[in-house]
Design an enzyme around this catalytic site. Structure first.
Site, short mmCIF file in Angstrom:
data_model
loop_
_atom_site.label_atom_id
_atom_site.label_comp_id
_atom_site.label_asym_id
_atom_site.label_seq_id
_atom_site.Cartn_x
_atom_site.Cartn_y
_atom_site.Cartn_z
N ASP A 246 0.83 -1.20 0.00
CA ASP A 246 0.00 0.00 0.00
C ASP A 246 0.86 1.26 0.00
O ASP A 246 2.06 1.21 0.30
CB ASP A 246 -0.90 0.02 1.25
CG ASP A 246 -2.01 -1.02 1.17
OD1 ASP A 246 -2.26 -1.53 0.06
OD2 ASP A 246 -2.61 -1.34 2.22
N LYS A 268 -3.47 3.32 -2.74
CA LYS A 268 -4.74 4.02 -2.97
C LYS A 268 -4.68 5.37 -2.27
O LYS A 268 -4.27 5.46 -1.13
CB LYS A 268 -5.91 3.20 -2.42
CG LYS A 268 -6.16 1.89 -3.16
CD LYS A 268 -7.29 1.12 -2.49
CE LYS A 268 -7.60 -0.16 -3.24
NZ LYS A 268 -8.23 0.09 -4.54
N MET A 381 -9.68 6.99 8.42
CA MET A 381 -9.81 7.81 7.21
C MET A 381 -10.99 8.77 7.32
O MET A 381 -11.79 8.92 6.40
CB MET A 381 -9.97 6.90 5.98
CG MET A 381 -8.79 5.97 5.76
SD MET A 381 -9.11 4.63 4.57
CE MET A 381 -10.05 3.48 5.59
#
Length: 462
Positions: A246, A268, A381
């Site tokens: 990631d 991402k 997030m």
């Protein structure tokens, strides 16, 4: 990295040393372990140097060093412990174009001699670029204690068998053979006489064995601090052929992967450009089907908001085996950084994990329960969802002074902690201007003892 560590061949090499005192002795004890020809220039050499010369271990010249003495020398040591004499040696080395080390003088040296752990032919060099010699010695002592004395014996036997082992194809099968030798079969070899016979038996087993099938390990990298990696995660990185990672994986953790491993960034970006999930699934399967040992490295714990099920389903559909290596999730690291716990007897017997990245269905959470006193939740997030979270909680009865703590880059050296209230949450986040990964803890304030807490009301770093 100011000094690049390399291993120089000492075969048919000439090393020149100027000096005959304590500094010279210290360097010579190390240099005499090499195959180099050593020439010492010292008008008044220590008795040990004279003895080594009498034993033909070095050549002693009882006069000062001259320019012509540096012909064909690869390295020169200035070890006279006299600044003026060392400066003269330095000038001669510069004129002759020979690499120079001035003992205890990093500034004027072309190279440095590290602390060395010697299990010949296995050697470990430890350098601190002159910043911490005491630390280098401590590391050396620790490694000396950890590495078995027979390691050199095993390495010498293995070195003599390398050509025979080339019968195995380069890559994983050859690495598997050597791993089997050094960590399983080798330590059981008692003497050198039957070592090659044992190694030949082991090689035959590996030649007759079928290729190992590809496998995928879904590994949790934790919140970013490499010291928070599990031992199993470290082992997975050390044996991986391919690491698919990631965006939030720290460089320090990627540095732990094998040098030969292929590193693929499929990061991402929240609400920005991202590698499509189906492409990631296909990449994992493709490398595993080619026989690679794949590590799918995910930030935190792969089972928490990591899209793990989709990648497992892709492996299952392709008939690829897989396993999971859990990691420390960001909520655990964040709450530890503020000196709190996620649950507390008499306060809350449960904690909720939410994600603010995927807003679909976000409104359907049980906000009424979350708005009750003494509830704790961790929102991953959630920076962009802060105003939505604030509105939902206030709408369902939460008090404006409900504690909220936002931890940015939990466990990393650039960690920041924002302590605020629900009523001030969006404004406080805007003022803090966090640009790293952040986790929001509802219902918790940092303990007073925790440092690096940003107080948005005072606009200063406490």
């Amino acid at each position: 990295m100011k000094h690049f560590p390399i291993y120089l061949s000492m075969t048919d090499t000439r090393i020149v040393l100027s000096g005959g005192g304590a500094a010279a002795l210290a360097k010579l004890r190390l240099l005499l372990k090499t195959e180099a020809q050593i020439d010492v220039y010292a008008p008044t050499p220590a008795p040990e140097i004279v003895q080594w010369a009498e034993q033909s271990r070095l050549t002693l010249v009882s006069r000062p060093l001259m320019l012509e003495d540096l012909t064909n020398a690869k390295l020169v040591y200035a070890a006279d412990e006299d600044p003026s004499v060392d400066a003269r040696t330095q000038a001669l080395a510069v004129k002759a174009g020979v690499l120079l080390n001035v003992v205890d003088n990093l500034k004027d040296s072309d190279f440095i001699t590290p602390a060395i752990v010697d299990r010949d032919p296995v050697t470990i060099a430890i350098g601190t670029e002159g910043a911490a010699p005491v630390l280098a010695r401590a590391l050396k002592a620790d490694l000396e204690e950890r590495l078995p004395p027979r390691l050199g014996f095993l390495a010498r036997i293995g070195k003599s068998f390398r050509k025979a082992a080339d019968a195995l194809p380069m890559g994983r099968r050859r690495r598997d053979f050597w791993a089997d030798y050094y960590f399983t079969a080798g330590p059981r070899i008692s003497n050198q006489d039957d070592a090659h016979e044992k190694l030949q038996e082991l090689l035959t087993q590996h030649l007759e064995a079928r290729d190992r099938a590809g496998h995928v390990q879904f590994v949790g990298a934790g919140p970013g601090d490499p010291e928070l990696l599990t031992l199993k995660a470290r082992k997975a990185l050390d044996t991986a052929d391919v690491v698919i990672h990631d965006r939030l994986i720290s460089p320090e953790i990627l540095e732990l992967a094998r040098r030969e491993a292929t590193l693929l960034d499929v990061g991402k970006h929240g609400f920005g450009p991202s590698t499509p999930q189906e492409d990631i699934d296909a990449l994992i399967v493709e490398h595993a089907q080619q026989g690679a040992q794949v590590v799918r490295l995910k930030s935190g714990d792969p089972t928490v908001f990591g899209r793990l099920d989709e990648e497992i389903e892709a492996c299952d559909a392709a008939g690829v085996s897989w396993s999971i290596v859990p990691g420390i999730t960001a909520a655990s690291a964040s709450v530890a950084s503020i000196g709190q716990s996620l649950t507390k007897r008499g306060r809350n017997g449960s904690v909720r994990f939410l994600t603010g990245h995927d807003m679909q269905g976000f409104a359907d959470h049980d906000w009424r329960t979350l708005a009750m006193p003494d509830q704790v939740a961790a929102i991953y997030m959630g920076k962009k969802a802060a105003r939505f979270v604030q509105g939902r909680l206030l709408m369902h009865g939460a008090t404006p002074d409900t504690a909220v703590t936002v931890v940015e880059s939990a466990s990393r050296s650039n960690q920041r902690v924002l302590s605020t209230t629900l009523s001030n949450l969006p404004n406080a986040l805007a003022t803090a201007a966090f640009d790293g990964p952040a986790l929001m803890l509802l219902g918790l304030h940092p303990r007073a003892a925790c440092a690096l807490v940003l107080d948005p009301m005072k606009q200063e770093l406490a």
